[in-house]
Design a protein around this motif. Structure first.
Motif, PDB file in Angstrom:
ATOM      1  N   LEU A 243     -18.564   4.248  -3.645  1.00 48.09           N
ATOM      2  CA  LEU A 243     -17.786   3.111  -3.154  1.00 48.09           C
ATOM      3  C   LEU A 243     -16.309   3.489  -3.208  1.00 48.09           C
ATOM      4  O   LEU A 243     -15.822   3.978  -4.223  1.00 48.09           O
ATOM      5  CB  LEU A 243     -18.034   1.876  -4.016  1.00 48.09           C
ATOM      6  CG  LEU A 243     -17.229   0.621  -3.668  1.00 48.09           C
ATOM      7  CD1 LEU A 243     -17.651   0.065  -2.311  1.00 48.09           C
ATOM      8  CD2 LEU A 243     -17.387  -0.443  -4.751  1.00 48.09           C
ATOM      9  N   PHE A 244     -15.597   3.229  -2.105  1.00 53.53           N
ATOM     10  CA  PHE A 244     -14.175   3.535  -2.038  1.00 53.53           C
ATOM     11  C   PHE A 244     -13.372   2.236  -2.147  1.00 53.53           C
ATOM     12  O   PHE A 244     -13.675   1.250  -1.474  1.00 53.53           O
ATOM     13  CB  PHE A 244     -13.847   4.270  -0.737  1.00 53.53           C
ATOM     14  CG  PHE A 244     -14.542   5.600  -0.640  1.00 53.53           C
ATOM     15  CD1 PHE A 244     -14.064   6.697  -1.343  1.00 53.53           C
ATOM     16  CD2 PHE A 244     -15.691   5.745   0.126  1.00 53.53           C
ATOM     17  CE1 PHE A 244     -14.721   7.919  -1.282  1.00 53.53           C
ATOM     18  CE2 PHE A 244     -16.353   6.964   0.198  1.00 53.53           C
ATOM     19  CZ  PHE A 244     -15.865   8.055  -0.514  1.00 53.53           C
ATOM     20  N   ILE A 245     -12.362   2.253  -3.013  1.00 54.59           N
ATOM     21  CA  ILE A 245     -11.640   1.038  -3.367  1.00 54.59           C
ATOM     22  C   ILE A 245     -10.143   1.234  -3.127  1.00 54.59           C
ATOM     23  O   ILE A 245      -9.535   2.178  -3.661  1.00 54.59           O
ATOM     24  CB  ILE A 245     -11.902   0.683  -4.845  1.00 54.59           C
ATOM     25  CG1 ILE A 245     -13.414   0.479  -5.059  1.00 54.59           C
ATOM     26  CG2 ILE A 245     -11.126  -0.547  -5.251  1.00 54.59           C
ATOM     27  CD1 ILE A 245     -13.873   0.768  -6.451  1.00 54.59           C
ATOM     28  N   ASP A 246      -9.568   0.366  -2.338  1.00 55.83           N
ATOM     29  CA  ASP A 246      -8.150   0.414  -2.007  1.00 55.83           C
ATOM     30  C   ASP A 246      -7.366  -0.380  -3.047  1.00 55.83           C
ATOM     31  O   ASP A 246      -7.411  -1.608  -3.055  1.00 55.83           O
ATOM     32  CB  ASP A 246      -7.951  -0.162  -0.601  1.00 55.83           C
ATOM     33  CG  ASP A 246      -6.507  -0.073  -0.113  1.00 55.83           C
ATOM     34  OD1 ASP A 246      -5.622   0.275  -0.919  1.00 55.83           O
ATOM     35  OD2 ASP A 246      -6.270  -0.370   1.069  1.00 55.83           O
ATOM     36  N   THR A 247      -6.683   0.325  -3.942  1.00 58.74           N
ATOM     37  CA  THR A 247      -5.882  -0.198  -5.050  1.00 58.74           C
ATOM     38  C   THR A 247      -6.741  -0.807  -6.153  1.00 58.74           C
ATOM     39  O   THR A 247      -7.956  -0.955  -5.990  1.00 58.74           O
ATOM     40  CB  THR A 247      -4.833  -1.249  -4.604  1.00 58.74           C
ATOM     41  OG1 THR A 247      -5.482  -2.477  -4.354  1.00 58.74           O
ATOM     42  CG2 THR A 247      -4.075  -0.813  -3.385  1.00 58.74           C
ATOM     43  N   GLU A 248      -6.104  -1.153  -7.271  1.00 58.69           N
ATOM     44  CA  GLU A 248      -6.794  -1.757  -8.409  1.00 58.69           C
ATOM     45  C   GLU A 248      -5.761  -2.507  -9.258  1.00 58.69           C
ATOM     46  O   GLU A 248      -4.654  -2.751  -8.794  1.00 58.69           O
ATOM     47  CB  GLU A 248      -7.588  -0.714  -9.208  1.00 58.69           C
ATOM     48  CG  GLU A 248      -6.873   0.616  -9.451  1.00 58.69           C
ATOM     49  CD  GLU A 248      -5.757   0.485 -10.438  1.00 58.69           C
ATOM     50  OE1 GLU A 248      -6.008   0.682 -11.638  1.00 58.69           O
ATOM     51  OE2 GLU A 248      -4.619   0.202 -10.023  1.00 58.69           O
ATOM     52  N   ALA A 249      -6.113  -2.875 -10.469  1.00 57.25           N
ATOM     53  CA  ALA A 249      -5.284  -3.813 -11.242  1.00 57.25           C
ATOM     54  C   ALA A 249      -3.916  -3.255 -11.629  1.00 57.25           C
ATOM     55  O   ALA A 249      -2.944  -4.016 -11.717  1.00 57.25           O
ATOM     56  CB  ALA A 249      -6.035  -4.255 -12.495  1.00 57.25           C
ATOM     57  N   ILE A 250      -3.818  -1.955 -11.875  1.00 54.72           N
ATOM     58  CA  ILE A 250      -2.511  -1.404 -12.252  1.00 54.72           C
ATOM     59  C   ILE A 250      -1.553  -1.444 -11.064  1.00 54.72           C
ATOM     60  O   ILE A 250      -0.357  -1.722 -11.214  1.00 54.72           O
ATOM     61  CB  ILE A 250      -2.662   0.035 -12.804  1.00 54.72           C
ATOM     62  CG1 ILE A 250      -3.466  -0.002 -14.105  1.00 54.72           C
ATOM     63  CG2 ILE A 250      -1.295   0.678 -13.032  1.00 54.72           C
ATOM     64  CD1 ILE A 250      -3.758   1.358 -14.705  1.00 54.72           C
ATOM     65  N   VAL A 251      -2.080  -1.195  -9.869  1.00 55.69           N
ATOM     66  CA  VAL A 251      -1.255  -1.297  -8.667  1.00 55.69           C
ATOM     67  C   VAL A 251      -0.829  -2.753  -8.454  1.00 55.69           C
ATOM     68  O   VAL A 251       0.321  -3.031  -8.090  1.00 55.69           O
ATOM     69  CB  VAL A 251      -2.011  -0.764  -7.434  1.00 55.69           C
ATOM     70  CG1 VAL A 251      -1.155  -0.937  -6.179  1.00 55.69           C
ATOM     71  CG2 VAL A 251      -2.369   0.708  -7.616  1.00 55.69           C
ATOM     72  N   THR A 252      -1.740  -3.694  -8.715  1.00 52.41           N
ATOM     73  CA  THR A 252      -1.382  -5.113  -8.617  1.00 52.41           C
ATOM     74  C   THR A 252      -0.287  -5.452  -9.629  1.00 52.41           C
ATOM     75  O   THR A 252       0.645  -6.205  -9.340  1.00 52.41           O
ATOM     76  CB  THR A 252      -2.622  -5.989  -8.863  1.00 52.41           C
ATOM     77  OG1 THR A 252      -3.648  -5.630  -7.931  1.00 52.41           O
ATOM     78  CG2 THR A 252      -2.294  -7.466  -8.691  1.00 52.41           C
ATOM     79  N   GLN A 253      -0.384  -4.864 -10.821  1.00 55.03           N
ATOM     80  CA  GLN A 253       0.647  -5.053 -11.845  1.00 55.03           C
ATOM     81  C   GLN A 253       1.992  -4.500 -11.365  1.00 55.03           C
ATOM     82  O   GLN A 253       3.053  -5.108 -11.604  1.00 55.03           O
ATOM     83  CB  GLN A 253       0.218  -4.348 -13.139  1.00 55.03           C
ATOM     84  CG  GLN A 253       1.157  -4.517 -14.305  1.00 55.03           C
ATOM     85  CD  GLN A 253       1.024  -5.879 -14.958  1.00 55.03           C
ATOM     86  OE1 GLN A 253       1.538  -6.863 -14.424  1.00 55.03           O
ATOM     87  NE2 GLN A 253       0.352  -5.932 -16.099  1.00 55.03           N
ATOM     88  N   TYR A 254       1.949  -3.382 -10.684  1.00 52.52           N
ATOM     89  CA  TYR A 254       3.160  -2.768 -10.131  1.00 52.52           C
ATOM     90  C   TYR A 254       3.845  -3.732  -9.156  1.00 52.52           C
ATOM     91  O   TYR A 254       5.064  -3.921  -9.196  1.00 52.52           O
ATOM     92  CB  TYR A 254       2.773  -1.458  -9.445  1.00 52.52           C
ATOM     93  CG  TYR A 254       3.722  -0.976  -8.376  1.00 52.52           C
ATOM     94  CD1 TYR A 254       4.914  -0.325  -8.700  1.00 52.52           C
ATOM     95  CD2 TYR A 254       3.418  -1.153  -7.021  1.00 52.52           C
ATOM     96  CE1 TYR A 254       5.778   0.120  -7.711  1.00 52.52           C
ATOM     97  CE2 TYR A 254       4.270  -0.706  -6.035  1.00 52.52           C
ATOM     98  CZ  TYR A 254       5.449  -0.076  -6.375  1.00 52.52           C
ATOM     99  OH  TYR A 254       6.299   0.370  -5.404  1.00 52.52           O
ATOM    100  N   TYR A 255       3.050  -4.374  -8.287  1.00 55.16           N
ATOM    101  CA  TYR A 255       3.627  -5.319  -7.336  1.00 55.16           C
ATOM    102  C   TYR A 255       4.124  -6.583  -8.035  1.00 55.16           C
ATOM    103  O   TYR A 255       5.119  -7.186  -7.616  1.00 55.16           O
ATOM    104  CB  TYR A 255       2.608  -5.671  -6.256  1.00 55.16           C
ATOM    105  CG  TYR A 255       2.467  -4.590  -5.210  1.00 55.16           C
ATOM    106  CD1 TYR A 255       3.533  -4.265  -4.368  1.00 55.16           C
ATOM    107  CD2 TYR A 255       1.283  -3.876  -5.062  1.00 55.16           C
ATOM    108  CE1 TYR A 255       3.423  -3.263  -3.414  1.00 55.16           C
ATOM    109  CE2 TYR A 255       1.156  -2.865  -4.118  1.00 55.16           C
ATOM    110  CZ  TYR A 255       2.230  -2.568  -3.294  1.00 55.16           C
ATOM    111  OH  TYR A 255       2.124  -1.567  -2.364  1.00 55.16           O
ATOM    112  N   SER A 256       3.454  -6.968  -9.102  1.00 52.30           N
ATOM    113  CA  SER A 256       3.920  -8.113  -9.876  1.00 52.30           C
ATOM    114  C   SER A 256       5.309  -7.824 -10.452  1.00 52.30           C
ATOM    115  O   SER A 256       6.215  -8.669 -10.401  1.00 52.30           O
ATOM    116  CB  SER A 256       2.939  -8.428 -10.999  1.00 52.30           C
ATOM    117  OG  SER A 256       3.471  -9.404 -11.875  1.00 52.30           O
ATOM    118  N   GLU A 257       5.465  -6.651 -10.990  1.00 55.72           N
ATOM    119  CA  GLU A 257       6.763  -6.263 -11.555  1.00 55.72           C
ATOM    120  C   GLU A 257       7.829  -6.204 -10.464  1.00 55.72           C
ATOM    121  O   GLU A 257       8.982  -6.568 -10.677  1.00 55.72           O
ATOM    122  CB  GLU A 257       6.636  -4.915 -12.261  1.00 55.72           C
ATOM    123  CG  GLU A 257       7.829  -4.558 -13.116  1.00 55.72           C
ATOM    124  CD  GLU A 257       7.567  -3.319 -13.960  1.00 55.72           C
ATOM    125  OE1 GLU A 257       7.579  -2.210 -13.394  1.00 55.72           O
ATOM    126  OE2 GLU A 257       7.334  -3.458 -15.175  1.00 55.72           O
TER     127      GLU A 257
END
Length: 343
Positions: A243-257
């Motif tokens: 399964l290929f996954i585009d981004t994950e929680a750390i990337v979401t955290q990056y955008y939150s910051e």
């Protein structure tokens, strides 16, 4: 017509469950009024069985869950787990049979297996029960759990039940800053491997608004992370080996910051729980594409954001493989990386 038996027992280690097991279970379920599927386990023995196979031991709870899901619509089939030491001594078989009888709680009049060699054991352990051998020659499903462990589940994918496959799906997270080619790469890899993929849910969420700067509430990022994980779970059920996954929680955290101005505790906790078999980190060395949402096209800003995101993964102790170059070079490199984990 043969009289129907009342209480049947079909047991095994099921390391892992395969279609041969399922076939035997279904056959047994047509013969008795009640069928009890018993998962036997011995953690010490199982550690040895999986040693050198490249597979991690499968817990009794996981095997129990598989059988519970497989038999969910069979009201007369019940699933149990029993600790049964595997030392080869007959007293362990005796202790196991005693535990199985106590677990079933009813007189077992039929025992099922796919091994005629068990006759001697079952005659002594279950003297009042008939031993019925199901597909002893494996004519319909020429497979064994040993073969799957030795040769790997991907070689025998067609013999793995739908309910069991998600456990073995390799999960590849493609990460990086904006406009680094993540979405295109994920879709292309999914096409080549004939499998499913998970889109970046943040992009879907952004589409509700006119621009990404509107996403400035903490709750926005909670929803993005949770919804992304939900889609990940759903797509794992249909994935073909990987399964290929585009981004994950750390990337979401990056955008939150980036947009909220701080890191959110809940995203940190989600990141701690997620597990991937491979992180592919894409360098932002392809042309920046203005899609109407992205706002960091200046190369110096791209490089600074790239350093920040890498630092976040490093701080979290996440290992990743950096991939750079043009689209063709990236694609070929990623296929080689995926091949290396599909064993």
């Amino acid at each position: 017509m043969t009289a129907k038996r009342r209480i049947g027992m079909y047991g095994g280690k099921f390391l892992p469950v395969h279609l041969g097991h399922v076939n035997a279970m279904v056959m047994a379920s047509t013969i008795v009024d009640e069928l009890h599927v018993v998962v036997s386990y011995d953690e010490e023995y199982e550690e040895e069985v999986f040693e050198g196979t490249g597979m991690k031991p499968i817990s009794a709870v996981q095997r129990l869950r598989w059988w519970s899901e497989i038999t969910a619509d069979l009201d007369h089939v019940f699933v149990h787990s029993v600790e049964e030491k595997q030392t080869g001594k007959f007293e362990d078989w005796t202790a196991g049979a005693k535990a199985i009888k106590a677990c079933v709680g009813k007189v077992i009049d039929t025992v099922f297996s796919s091994e005629s060699s068990y006759n001697e054991y079952f005659n002594e352990l279950y003297p009042d029960a008939e031993h019925i051998v199901l597909d002893n020659d494996r004519e319909l499903f020429d497979i064994s759990a040993t073969k799957i462990r030795d040769e790997g589940p991907y070689v025998h994918w067609h013999m793995i039940p739908q309910e069991v496959r998600p456990y073995f799906v390799k999960k590849v997270a493609v990460i990086g800053t904006e406009s680094s080619g993540k979405s295109t790469l994920v879709r292309n890899l999914a096409r080549v491997y004939n499998t499913s993929y998970v889109e970046e849910y943040g992009r879907t969420y952004y589409d509700k608004f006119k621009d990404s700067m509107s996403i400035t509430l903490e709750s926005d990022y909670h929803e993005i992370a949770f919804e992304h994980k939900y889609h990940e779970r759903m797509q794992t059920r249909t994935a073909n080996k990987v399964l290929f996954i585009d981004t994950e929680a750390i990337v979401t955290q990056y955008y939150s910051e980036l947009y909220v101005g701080k890191r959110l505790d809940i995203l940190t906790e989600v990141a701690k729980l997620q597990e991937y078999d491979l992180h592919i980190y894409l360098e932002p060395d392809v042309a920046w594409v203005n899609d109407g949402i992205r706002v960091h096209g200046d190369q110096s800003i791209r490089e600074e954001n790239n350093r920040k995101l890498k630092k976040m993964f490093d701080e979290a102790g996440v290992e990743y493989v950096i991939v750079s170059g043009d689209y063709e070079e990236r694609f070929e490199r990623c296929k080689a990386l995926v091949k290396a984990i599909m064993k």
